[in-house]
Design a protein around this motif. Structure first.
Motif, PDB file in Angstrom:
ATOM      1  N   PRO A  16     -16.511 -25.300  12.199  1.00  0.00           N
ATOM      2  CA  PRO A  16     -16.881 -26.169  13.327  1.00  0.00           C
ATOM      3  C   PRO A  16     -18.201 -26.882  13.059  1.00  0.00           C
ATOM      4  O   PRO A  16     -19.087 -26.348  12.389  1.00  0.00           O
ATOM      5  CB  PRO A  16     -17.041 -25.196  14.494  1.00  0.00           C
ATOM      6  CG  PRO A  16     -16.320 -23.955  14.078  1.00  0.00           C
ATOM      7  CD  PRO A  16     -16.385 -23.900  12.588  1.00  0.00           C
ATOM      8  N   TRP A  17     -18.318 -28.080  13.609  1.00  0.00           N
ATOM      9  CA  TRP A  17     -19.581 -28.813  13.546  1.00  0.00           C
ATOM     10  C   TRP A  17     -20.614 -28.104  14.405  1.00  0.00           C
ATOM     11  O   TRP A  17     -20.288 -27.519  15.430  1.00  0.00           O
ATOM     12  CB  TRP A  17     -19.403 -30.232  14.070  1.00  0.00           C
ATOM     13  CG  TRP A  17     -18.736 -31.166  13.114  1.00  0.00           C
ATOM     14  CD1 TRP A  17     -17.437 -31.600  13.165  1.00  0.00           C
ATOM     15  CD2 TRP A  17     -19.322 -31.799  11.977  1.00  0.00           C
ATOM     16  NE1 TRP A  17     -17.194 -32.470  12.127  1.00  0.00           N
ATOM     17  CE2 TRP A  17     -18.330 -32.605  11.383  1.00  0.00           C
ATOM     18  CE3 TRP A  17     -20.591 -31.762  11.397  1.00  0.00           C
ATOM     19  CZ2 TRP A  17     -18.563 -33.377  10.247  1.00  0.00           C
ATOM     20  CZ3 TRP A  17     -20.825 -32.519  10.264  1.00  0.00           C
ATOM     21  CH2 TRP A  17     -19.819 -33.319   9.705  1.00  0.00           C
ATOM     22  N   ARG A  18     -21.886 -28.192  13.997  1.00  0.00           N
ATOM     23  CA  ARG A  18     -23.017 -27.665  14.758  1.00  0.00           C
ATOM     24  C   ARG A  18     -24.007 -28.806  14.980  1.00  0.00           C
ATOM     25  O   ARG A  18     -24.094 -29.723  14.168  1.00  0.00           O
ATOM     26  CB  ARG A  18     -23.723 -26.557  13.973  1.00  0.00           C
ATOM     27  CG  ARG A  18     -22.817 -25.414  13.590  1.00  0.00           C
ATOM     28  CD  ARG A  18     -23.583 -24.411  12.716  1.00  0.00           C
ATOM     29  NE  ARG A  18     -22.666 -23.454  12.138  1.00  0.00           N
ATOM     30  CZ  ARG A  18     -22.706 -23.043  10.878  1.00  0.00           C
ATOM     31  NH1 ARG A  18     -23.631 -23.500  10.048  1.00  0.00           N
ATOM     32  NH2 ARG A  18     -21.835 -22.163  10.442  1.00  0.00           N
ATOM     33  N   LEU A  55     -21.740 -35.426  17.741  1.00  0.00           N
ATOM     34  CA  LEU A  55     -21.363 -34.032  17.462  1.00  0.00           C
ATOM     35  C   LEU A  55     -21.124 -33.265  18.760  1.00  0.00           C
ATOM     36  O   LEU A  55     -20.199 -32.446  18.840  1.00  0.00           O
ATOM     37  CB  LEU A  55     -22.427 -33.340  16.610  1.00  0.00           C
ATOM     38  CG  LEU A  55     -22.545 -33.826  15.165  1.00  0.00           C
ATOM     39  CD1 LEU A  55     -23.708 -33.117  14.461  1.00  0.00           C
ATOM     40  CD2 LEU A  55     -21.250 -33.622  14.395  1.00  0.00           C
ATOM     41  N   GLN A  56     -21.927 -33.524  19.785  1.00  0.00           N
ATOM     42  CA  GLN A  56     -21.709 -32.887  21.092  1.00  0.00           C
ATOM     43  C   GLN A  56     -20.359 -33.309  21.672  1.00  0.00           C
ATOM     44  O   GLN A  56     -19.624 -32.481  22.212  1.00  0.00           O
ATOM     45  CB  GLN A  56     -22.834 -33.254  22.065  1.00  0.00           C
ATOM     46  CG  GLN A  56     -24.147 -32.591  21.752  1.00  0.00           C
ATOM     47  CD  GLN A  56     -25.262 -33.084  22.664  1.00  0.00           C
ATOM     48  OE1 GLN A  56     -25.342 -34.264  23.016  1.00  0.00           O
ATOM     49  NE2 GLN A  56     -26.149 -32.171  23.032  1.00  0.00           N
ATOM     50  N   ALA A  73     -16.530 -29.568   9.971  1.00  0.00           N
ATOM     51  CA  ALA A  73     -17.507 -29.953   8.963  1.00  0.00           C
ATOM     52  C   ALA A  73     -16.978 -29.414   7.642  1.00  0.00           C
ATOM     53  O   ALA A  73     -16.437 -28.308   7.587  1.00  0.00           O
ATOM     54  CB  ALA A  73     -18.869 -29.336   9.271  1.00  0.00           C
ATOM     55  N   VAL A  74     -17.115 -30.194   6.574  1.00  0.00           N
ATOM     56  CA  VAL A  74     -16.700 -29.754   5.243  1.00  0.00           C
ATOM     57  C   VAL A  74     -17.973 -29.367   4.490  1.00  0.00           C
ATOM     58  O   VAL A  74     -18.815 -30.206   4.199  1.00  0.00           O
ATOM     59  CB  VAL A  74     -15.936 -30.871   4.495  1.00  0.00           C
ATOM     60  CG1 VAL A  74     -15.559 -30.405   3.091  1.00  0.00           C
ATOM     61  CG2 VAL A  74     -14.706 -31.304   5.283  1.00  0.00           C
ATOM     62  N   GLY A  85     -16.554 -34.512   6.811  1.00  0.00           N
ATOM     63  CA  GLY A  85     -15.850 -34.063   7.997  1.00  0.00           C
ATOM     64  C   GLY A  85     -14.353 -34.165   7.774  1.00  0.00           C
ATOM     65  O   GLY A  85     -13.894 -34.895   6.896  1.00  0.00           O
ATOM     66  N   ALA A  86     -13.606 -33.415   8.575  1.00  0.00           N
ATOM     67  CA  ALA A  86     -12.148 -33.418   8.469  1.00  0.00           C
ATOM     68  C   ALA A  86     -11.550 -33.294   9.870  1.00  0.00           C
ATOM     69  O   ALA A  86     -12.177 -32.717  10.766  1.00  0.00           O
ATOM     70  CB  ALA A  86     -11.675 -32.260   7.598  1.00  0.00           C
ATOM     71  N   VAL A  87     -10.356 -33.846  10.031  1.00  0.00           N
ATOM     72  CA  VAL A  87      -9.708 -33.828  11.352  1.00  0.00           C
ATOM     73  C   VAL A  87      -8.221 -33.543  11.247  1.00  0.00           C
ATOM     74  O   VAL A  87      -7.565 -33.895  10.272  1.00  0.00           O
ATOM     75  CB  VAL A  87      -9.889 -35.176  12.104  1.00  0.00           C
ATOM     76  CG1 VAL A  87     -11.361 -35.486  12.328  1.00  0.00           C
ATOM     77  CG2 VAL A  87      -9.199 -36.321  11.402  1.00  0.00           C
TER      78      VAL A  87
END
Length: 191
Positions: A16-18, A55-56, A73-74, A85-87
């Motif tokens: 996960p993104w931070r 990001l939020q 996040a990669v 990033g990846a989705v």
């Protein structure tokens, strides 16, 4: 709301993104070489404050998505650097198709990270009873087209269905996932 799944490959961790990832994320989404290929909904991010806000928004969005959809996040394992990033996201307008995608820092292109990321996401989706995923590629984005083909994706045509612009559509089904691509990810639920 579902737990965010962390995926690992031989060289990468998709997590996960931070909020503290904002400077590294800006190294991806602040480059026109990256964002010029993204959907019309995504412009170049101008600064760290705008990246933190995005990001939020992504964290809130991920909390509303059903598995296996999400944003990751990669992170490169050798040095801990967030390189992209990846989705896995439902495609507009009907959200019946699941898009697979990635975005990487330009200085990491050409090392197979996009192929590894794509394979990890596809394997994760297929482990969640998804039968097919789609990549939508802007005409002229030869790098992306090569990456999806490296993972066994098949070109199915061009359409304006998804974002109102001409896009090439590639499809991957479980049986097509290239066995020569990187090993399947090892999902772990985040605490």
């Amino acid at each position: 709301m579902t737990a965010t799944t962390v995926l690992t490959t031989e060289r990468l961790t998709l997590r996960p993104w931070r909020l503290e990832d904002a400077p590294a994320a800006l190294e991806v989404y602040g480059h026109t070489e990256v964002t010029r290929w993204l959907s019309p909904e995504m412009d170049r991010v101008p600064d760290k404050a705008a990246m933190r806000l995005l990001l939020q928004q992504w964290a809130a969005e991920s909390g509303r998505l059903s598995a296996p959809a999400g944003r990751w996040a990669v992170q490169r394992d050798s040095d801990g650097l967030v390189i992209g990033g990846a989705v896995l996201l439902p495609l507009p307008p009907g959200e019946e198709d699941l898009e697979i995608g990635w975005q990487l820092r330009p200085d990491t292109w050409g090392h197979g990270y996009a192929t590894e990321t794509t394979h990890a996401l596809a394997a994760h989706a297929f482990s969640q009873d998804v039968h097919e995923v789609f990549a939508v590629v802007r005409p002229g984005n030869t790098r992306a087209a090569a990456t999806v083909r490296n993972n066994g994706m098949h070109w199915v045509g061009e359409t304006t269905k998804y974002y109102g612009i001409e896009l090439q559509v590639f499809r991957l089904r479980r049986a097509d996932l290239d066995s020569a691509a990187p090993a399947s990810p090892r999902p772990q639920d985040r605490d």
